[in-house]
Structure formats: structure tokens, C-alpha cells
Design a protein around this motif. Structure first.
Motif, mmCIF file in Angstrom:
data_model
loop_
_atom_site.group_PDB
_atom_site.id
_atom_site.type_symbol
_atom_site.label_atom_id
_atom_site.label_comp_id
_atom_site.label_asym_id
_atom_site.label_seq_id
_atom_site.Cartn_x
_atom_site.Cartn_y
_atom_site.Cartn_z
ATOM 1 N N VAL A 254 0.797 -1.302 -0.012
ATOM 2 C CA VAL A 254 -0.074 0.084 -0.073
ATOM 3 C C VAL A 254 0.775 1.291 -0.044
ATOM 4 O O VAL A 254 0.598 2.277 -0.496
ATOM 5 C CB VAL A 254 -0.953 0.319 1.114
ATOM 6 C CG1 VAL A 254 -0.384 0.383 2.452
ATOM 7 C CG2 VAL A 254 -1.972 1.255 0.995
ATOM 8 N N THR A 255 2.005 1.277 0.689
ATOM 9 C CA THR A 255 2.961 2.314 0.639
ATOM 10 C C THR A 255 3.279 2.779 -0.690
ATOM 11 O O THR A 255 3.519 3.632 -1.180
ATOM 12 C CB THR A 255 4.020 1.978 1.560
ATOM 13 O OG1 THR A 255 3.808 1.875 2.844
ATOM 14 C CG2 THR A 255 4.951 3.314 1.617
ATOM 15 N N ALA A 256 3.693 1.707 -1.537
ATOM 16 C CA ALA A 256 4.263 1.525 -2.888
ATOM 17 C C ALA A 256 3.080 2.279 -3.858
ATOM 18 O O ALA A 256 3.529 3.127 -4.689
ATOM 19 C CB ALA A 256 4.724 0.660 -3.477
ATOM 20 N N LEU A 257 1.901 1.825 -3.345
ATOM 21 C CA LEU A 257 0.670 2.115 -4.410
ATOM 22 C C LEU A 257 0.345 3.805 -3.900
ATOM 23 O O LEU A 257 -0.148 4.449 -4.885
ATOM 24 C CB LEU A 257 -0.598 1.149 -4.139
ATOM 25 C CG LEU A 257 -0.364 -0.091 -4.636
ATOM 26 C CD1 LEU A 257 -1.457 -1.115 -4.530
ATOM 27 C CD2 LEU A 257 -0.064 -0.123 -6.348
ATOM 28 N N ASP A 258 0.624 4.098 -2.915
ATOM 29 C CA ASP A 258 0.097 5.462 -2.541
ATOM 30 C C ASP A 258 1.266 6.501 -2.554
ATOM 31 O O ASP A 258 0.726 7.695 -2.540
ATOM 32 C CB ASP A 258 -0.136 5.386 -0.944
ATOM 33 C CG ASP A 258 -1.371 4.826 -0.605
ATOM 34 O OD1 ASP A 258 -2.466 4.702 -1.559
ATOM 35 O OD2 ASP A 258 -1.591 4.770 0.662
ATOM 36 N N ILE A 259 2.376 6.243 -3.277
ATOM 37 C CA ILE A 259 3.339 7.030 -3.760
ATOM 38 C C ILE A 259 2.990 8.403 -4.629
ATOM 39 O O ILE A 259 3.298 9.390 -4.410
ATOM 40 C CB ILE A 259 4.655 6.519 -4.001
ATOM 41 C CG1 ILE A 259 5.836 7.501 -4.242
ATOM 42 C CG2 ILE A 259 4.276 5.729 -5.393
ATOM 43 C CD1 ILE A 259 6.106 8.300 -3.085
ATOM 44 N N ALA A 260 2.020 7.950 -5.555
ATOM 45 C CA ALA A 260 1.473 8.832 -6.438
ATOM 46 C C ALA A 260 0.751 9.774 -5.689
ATOM 47 O O ALA A 260 0.556 11.061 -6.001
ATOM 48 C CB ALA A 260 0.642 8.158 -7.392
ATOM 49 N N SER A 261 -0.155 9.341 -4.798
ATOM 50 C CA SER A 261 -1.042 10.213 -3.948
ATOM 51 C C SER A 261 -0.296 11.113 -3.063
ATOM 52 O O SER A 261 -0.650 12.382 -2.741
ATOM 53 C CB SER A 261 -2.106 9.126 -3.130
ATOM 54 O OG SER A 261 -2.911 8.650 -3.836
ATOM 55 N N ILE A 262 0.887 10.366 -2.455
ATOM 56 C CA ILE A 262 1.627 11.589 -1.723
ATOM 57 C C ILE A 262 2.214 12.513 -2.606
ATOM 58 O O ILE A 262 2.337 13.680 -2.179
ATOM 59 C CB ILE A 262 2.808 10.503 -1.153
ATOM 60 C CG1 ILE A 262 2.195 9.460 -0.078
ATOM 61 C CG2 ILE A 262 3.932 11.546 -0.512
ATOM 62 C CD1 ILE A 262 3.318 8.732 0.398
#
Length: 326
Positions: A254-262
Motif C-alpha cells: 500500500v505504501t508503494a501504491l500510495d506514492i502517487a497520492s503522496i
């Protein structure tokens, strides 16, 4: 492990190439860099428009322009900007350093809080601490990033007015002019990072802590954890060496997937706190219809996303040897 890493890198290259073409195609189709010249009153001379058309390579079709842009990237040439004196590569490099320090610190803080509170709430399931942490987590999860950043900025302004001094920095990534001395300069940078980092970190931590809690609860009820307890291992050994390692795999995903949101959250946060980072550069590029600058920004963001997903793939192999040997 090396072969595993090489395979992941090889798989990432075509993804990045396809992403770069889509980015350049959409950027070219969505804006006309010459629109400001054509809409000027009085209108710009035709020879000026023709010269800008050639300089910006708009006299070429999409495919030659794309390959010219892609080839130039490998030599540090990110294409001509609508501002003839600007260097896209140099500007992106400076802005990237400003933004990446915000993202990196915010992610570290968010991950530490997510793991710590996720494990504690799983171990103390249905306790008052669990209910309180869950409430706080959902509260931050429900807050829009821009609204939370505005609240923090206003709170900083109010605190400064109350104490009668600039105790908390609320504008910019550094003071202008910067303070003299290395120590004073570093403290100034840290002071300007406090509020933006809190804004970005707490929004991310809220979701990640819930994933950690759910993963820990699932792992704690598994057979191998019960067997470890039955063998007489201490509770801390079972939690750290057996349960937590496996529970970190979903958090890594989930951290890797959320990098775009970050990155998107960083764009919003930077604009609220008036940082001259990648967020401000993207907004300026879109406003000026700067196709090459916008496409280069998006390509850099896509590269960061792919790199973080590559790191996540490598961490899978570290956390679960079965993935590495498969």
C-alpha cells in the motif's frame, strides 16, 4: 537476490517508456504553447510566432517530437521551455530536491507511526487505546489534504501572533535571505518543514495504520504464530521476529501504491505553504501551456512511482524469502 532485482528492473523499463509516450502525447494534445502569443492584444507579429514554432519543435509531428524529447532527456536536455531563458532540467532538479525532502521525511514519520500504532492497536484489540487510535486515524483519513494544510497554517499564524514572534514558519521552504552559518541554515530548513511535514505525514499515516492493524490481527491468529508461542518464545520475539515481518508485506504494497497520492498531496501542500518545489513548478507550467515542462514533470513523477514500486518488489524478497526464490 541480484537476479530478482535485475528482473524487476528489466520489467520496469518498458513500463516507463510506455508511460513517457502517454505523458508526452496527452501533454501535447492538451495545450497550445503558442496560445498566449496568438491571443495577445495587439497580436504578436507572424515572424515571432513562426520563430517560436520552430524553437518549440511544433513544426514537427508528434512522433519525431517525442523521440527528440526522449533522446534529449538522456543528455539532460528536457526540451525547450516557453520561457526561452529557462532550463527545464535545471529547474526540475532544484525543485525536485525541495520536494523530495518533504516527501521522504513525511513518509518516514508516517511509516513509523503506522507501524507503531498499528501493532499496539492490534495487540490491544478493542481496548480504550484501540478505540481512541481508531477514532484519530479515521479523523485524519477523512480530512482533505488542502483543508488540513490550511488549518495547520492558520494555527501557526495564530500561535505566532499570540507569542509575538515568528516562532513557527508558515511560508516558504526557507527564509529569504537565508541565515548565515551552516547550523543556522539547517535549523531554518527544519523550521520551515515542520507544518508541511505534519500535514503530509498524518494524512498518510491514517490509512497505513489501519492496514498494519488488520494485517497484524490476521497474522497473530495464524498457526505458525501460535506454534511459536507454544514453543515458549517470549511475546516480544513472536511479535517482532514472526508476526511483524509478515504483516509488513501488505503495508509495503500500500505504501508503494500510495506514492502517487503522496506526490499529489505534496503538490497541494506546497501550494498552501508557498513552497517553490515541484508542486509550484507544475502549476506554473500548466498555466503557461509549457508542454515540455509539464511532460518532464510528469515523467519524473512516473519515474519516482516506478522506483518506489521497484523498491517494494525488492522488499517483498527480503520480508518473504519464498518470493525471492520463486
Amino acid at each position: 537476490m541480484l537476479a530478482f532485482a535485475v528482473r524487476r528492473i528489466v520489467y520496469s523499463v518498458p513500463v516507463l517508456i510506455v508511460a513517457s509516450f502517454i505523458i508526452f502525447w496527452l501533454g501535447s494534445a492538451s495545450a497550445d504553447p503558442l496560445a498566449p502569443l496568438r491571443e495577445k492584444n495587439p497580436p504578436a507579429p507572424q515572424n515571432v510566432i513562426d520563430a517560436e514554432t520552430v524553437r518549440l519543435h511544433l513544426d514537427q509531428s508528434l512522433i519525431p517530437r517525442y523521440f527528440s524529447w526522449l533522446g534529449g532527456i538522456f543528455t539532460g536536455n528536457f526540451g525547450p521551455s516557453v520561457v526561452s531563458t529557462a532550463s527545464i532540467g535545471h529547474d526540475l532538479g532544484d525543485r525536485f530536491l525541495v520536494t523530495i525532502r518533504l516527501i521522504a521525511v513525511a513518509m518516514v514519520i508516517a511509516l513509523v507511526l503506522a507501524v507503531l500504532l498499528g501493532v499496539l492497536t492490534a495487540v490491544r484489540q478493542y481496548s480504550k487505546f484501540d478505540y481512541a487510535a481508531t477514532f484519530v486515524g479515521f479523523l485524519f483519513l477523512a480530512m482533505p489534504a488542502f483543508w488540513f494544510a490550511i488549518l495547520l497554517k492558520q494555527a501557526g499564524v495564530s500561535f505566532n501572533l499570540a507569542v509575538g514572534s515568528q516562532a513557527i514558519s508558515t511560508i516558504g521552504q526557507a527564509s529569504v535571505p537565508p541565515p548565515q552559518g551552516t547550523g543556522a541554515y539547517i535549523l531554518d530548513i527544519i523550521g520551515h518543514m515542520i507544518l508541511p511535514t505534519i500535514s503530509l505525514a498524518l494524512i498518510s499515516y491514517a490509512a497505513w495504520s489501519r492496514f498494519t492493524r488488520a494485517s497484524m490481527l490476521e497474522v497473530m491468529n495464524s498457526d505458525y504464530v501460535r506454534l511459536a508461542r507454544a514453543k515458549g518464545l517470549s511475546r516480544s520475539q513472536v511479535m517482532v521476529k514472526h508476526a511483524l515481518r509478515t504483516a509488513l508485506i501488505p503495508l509495503t504494497t500500500v505504501t508503494a501504491l500510495d506514492i502517487a497520492s503522496i506526490i499529489g498531496g505534496a503538490v497541494v501542500t506546497e501550494n498552501v505553504f508557498q513552497w517553490k518545489g515541484m508542486g509550484d513548478y507544475l502549476v506554473q507550467s500548466i498555466r503557461m501551456n509549457d508542454v515540455y515542462a509539464t511532460a518532464s514533470w510528469l515523467l519524473l513523477a512516473a519515474t519516482v512511482v516506478i522506483v518506489f514500486n521497484l523498491i517494494a518488489d525488492l522488499l517483498y524478497g527480503v520480508l518473504d524469502p519464498r518470493i525471492r526464490y520463486a
